[in-house]
Design a protein around this motif. Sequence first.
Motif, mmCIF file in Angstrom:
data_model
loop_
_atom_site.group_PDB
_atom_site.id
_atom_site.type_symbol
_atom_site.label_atom_id
_atom_site.label_comp_id
_atom_site.label_asym_id
_atom_site.label_seq_id
_atom_site.Cartn_x
_atom_site.Cartn_y
_atom_site.Cartn_z
ATOM 1 N N LEU A 19 7.997 31.474 81.599
ATOM 2 C CA LEU A 19 8.701 30.366 80.783
ATOM 3 C C LEU A 19 7.592 29.474 80.583
ATOM 4 N N SER A 20 6.775 29.025 81.526
ATOM 5 C CA SER A 20 5.554 28.227 81.560
ATOM 6 C C SER A 20 4.689 28.792 80.531
ATOM 7 N N LEU A 21 4.159 30.122 80.655
ATOM 8 C CA LEU A 21 3.306 30.763 79.661
ATOM 9 C C LEU A 21 3.725 30.815 78.242
ATOM 10 N N PHE A 22 4.956 30.973 78.214
ATOM 11 C CA PHE A 22 5.747 31.036 76.745
ATOM 12 C C PHE A 22 5.525 29.669 76.374
ATOM 13 N N CYS A 23 5.916 28.693 76.995
ATOM 14 C CA CYS A 23 5.925 27.172 76.476
ATOM 15 C C CYS A 23 4.396 26.756 76.128
ATOM 16 N N THR A 24 3.467 27.382 77.032
ATOM 17 C CA THR A 24 2.119 27.124 76.538
ATOM 18 C C THR A 24 1.591 27.471 75.304
ATOM 19 N N VAL A 25 2.122 29.080 75.396
ATOM 20 C CA VAL A 25 1.573 29.721 74.210
ATOM 21 C C VAL A 25 1.816 29.404 72.867
ATOM 22 N N ILE A 26 3.202 28.791 72.781
ATOM 23 C CA ILE A 26 3.969 28.473 71.531
ATOM 24 C C ILE A 26 3.737 26.724 71.403
ATOM 25 N N GLY A 59 -0.302 18.344 73.582
ATOM 26 C CA GLY A 59 -1.210 19.595 73.349
ATOM 27 C C GLY A 59 -2.008 19.345 74.679
ATOM 28 N N VAL A 60 -2.345 18.415 75.037
ATOM 29 C CA VAL A 60 -3.180 18.369 76.043
ATOM 30 C C VAL A 60 -2.270 18.883 77.351
ATOM 31 N N LEU A 61 -0.859 18.258 77.425
ATOM 32 C CA LEU A 61 -0.020 18.745 78.427
ATOM 33 C C LEU A 61 0.202 20.213 78.646
ATOM 34 N N CYS A 62 0.284 20.761 77.181
ATOM 35 C CA CYS A 62 0.475 22.195 77.264
ATOM 36 C C CYS A 62 -0.840 23.113 77.999
ATOM 37 N N LEU A 63 -2.088 22.524 77.725
ATOM 38 C CA LEU A 63 -3.318 23.145 78.296
ATOM 39 C C LEU A 63 -3.127 22.853 79.747
ATOM 40 N N LEU A 64 -2.637 21.668 80.292
ATOM 41 C CA LEU A 64 -2.615 21.371 81.511
ATOM 42 C C LEU A 64 -1.592 22.341 82.595
ATOM 43 N N MET A 65 -0.691 23.017 81.721
ATOM 44 C CA MET A 65 0.222 24.159 82.212
ATOM 45 C C MET A 65 -0.481 25.495 82.633
ATOM 46 N N ILE A 66 -1.584 25.688 81.971
ATOM 47 C CA ILE A 66 -2.220 26.826 82.377
ATOM 48 C C ILE A 66 -2.526 27.209 83.623
ATOM 49 N N PRO A 67 -3.121 26.198 84.568
ATOM 50 C CA PRO A 67 -3.220 26.568 85.832
ATOM 51 C C PRO A 67 -1.967 26.708 86.691
ATOM 52 N N VAL A 68 -0.742 25.937 86.332
ATOM 53 C CA VAL A 68 0.369 26.107 86.827
ATOM 54 C C VAL A 68 1.000 27.672 86.617
ATOM 55 N N CYS A 69 0.642 28.194 85.381
ATOM 56 C CA CYS A 69 1.094 29.550 85.009
ATOM 57 C C CYS A 69 0.232 30.585 85.910
ATOM 58 N N LEU A 70 -1.047 30.313 85.968
ATOM 59 C CA LEU A 70 -1.948 31.349 87.098
ATOM 60 C C LEU A 70 -1.569 31.180 88.241
ATOM 61 N N SER A 71 -0.792 29.903 88.720
ATOM 62 C CA SER A 71 -0.471 30.118 90.209
ATOM 63 C C SER A 71 0.917 30.696 90.393
ATOM 64 N N ASN A 72 1.665 30.635 89.344
ATOM 65 C CA ASN A 72 2.976 31.279 89.445
ATOM 66 C C ASN A 72 2.723 32.821 89.416
ATOM 67 N N PHE A 73 1.632 33.294 88.711
ATOM 68 C CA PHE A 73 1.454 34.640 88.835
ATOM 69 C C PHE A 73 0.551 35.213 89.799
ATOM 70 N N GLY A 74 0.336 34.244 90.732
ATOM 71 C CA GLY A 74 -0.757 34.733 91.626
ATOM 72 C C GLY A 74 -0.141 35.158 93.005
ATOM 73 N N LYS A 75 1.203 35.284 93.188
ATOM 74 C CA LYS A 75 1.964 35.985 94.106
ATOM 75 C C LYS A 75 1.921 35.183 95.341
#
Length: 133
Positions: A19-26, A59-75
């Motif tokens: 969901l975070s990745l989708f919101c960031t990419v869109i 837009g900056v907030l969307c970019l700041l979500m990238i580390p959150v997405c990586l952490s969520n996919f980091g098991k």
Amino acid sequence: LFEVMVFSYSFQQSFFGCLSLFCTVIGFPVNMIALFSNTERRKNSASKILFSCITTVDGVLCLLMIPVCLSNFGKGHPVLFQYQPICEGWSYLWGCFSRISIFLIGLLNLLRTNSLLNPLRPWKRDEIAVPMV
């Protein structure tokens, strides 16, 4: 029971990551399209300036979500948040930009309310500075 809880947690984490990745990419491209399409118009009104600020901050907030997405996919492992300077910097930026976004949206609501109450007299840039301070 423990296996069900672990599966449930990993599912929730993966779902939130998707969901975070989708919101960031869109969200980021849409905010940038809105920003650049808004700057093409010639009239430089107060609401246009605020709208440009809001789309930039979002837009900056969307970019700041990238580390959150990586952490969520980091098991369960904090990918970028395991380093204290990155974690503290991200936390500071997230706190500042989220508050700025809320403030700018509130200020835009003041402008819209004023345009409804006084449709023939829009605010000038100097009058916007008073609520901002």
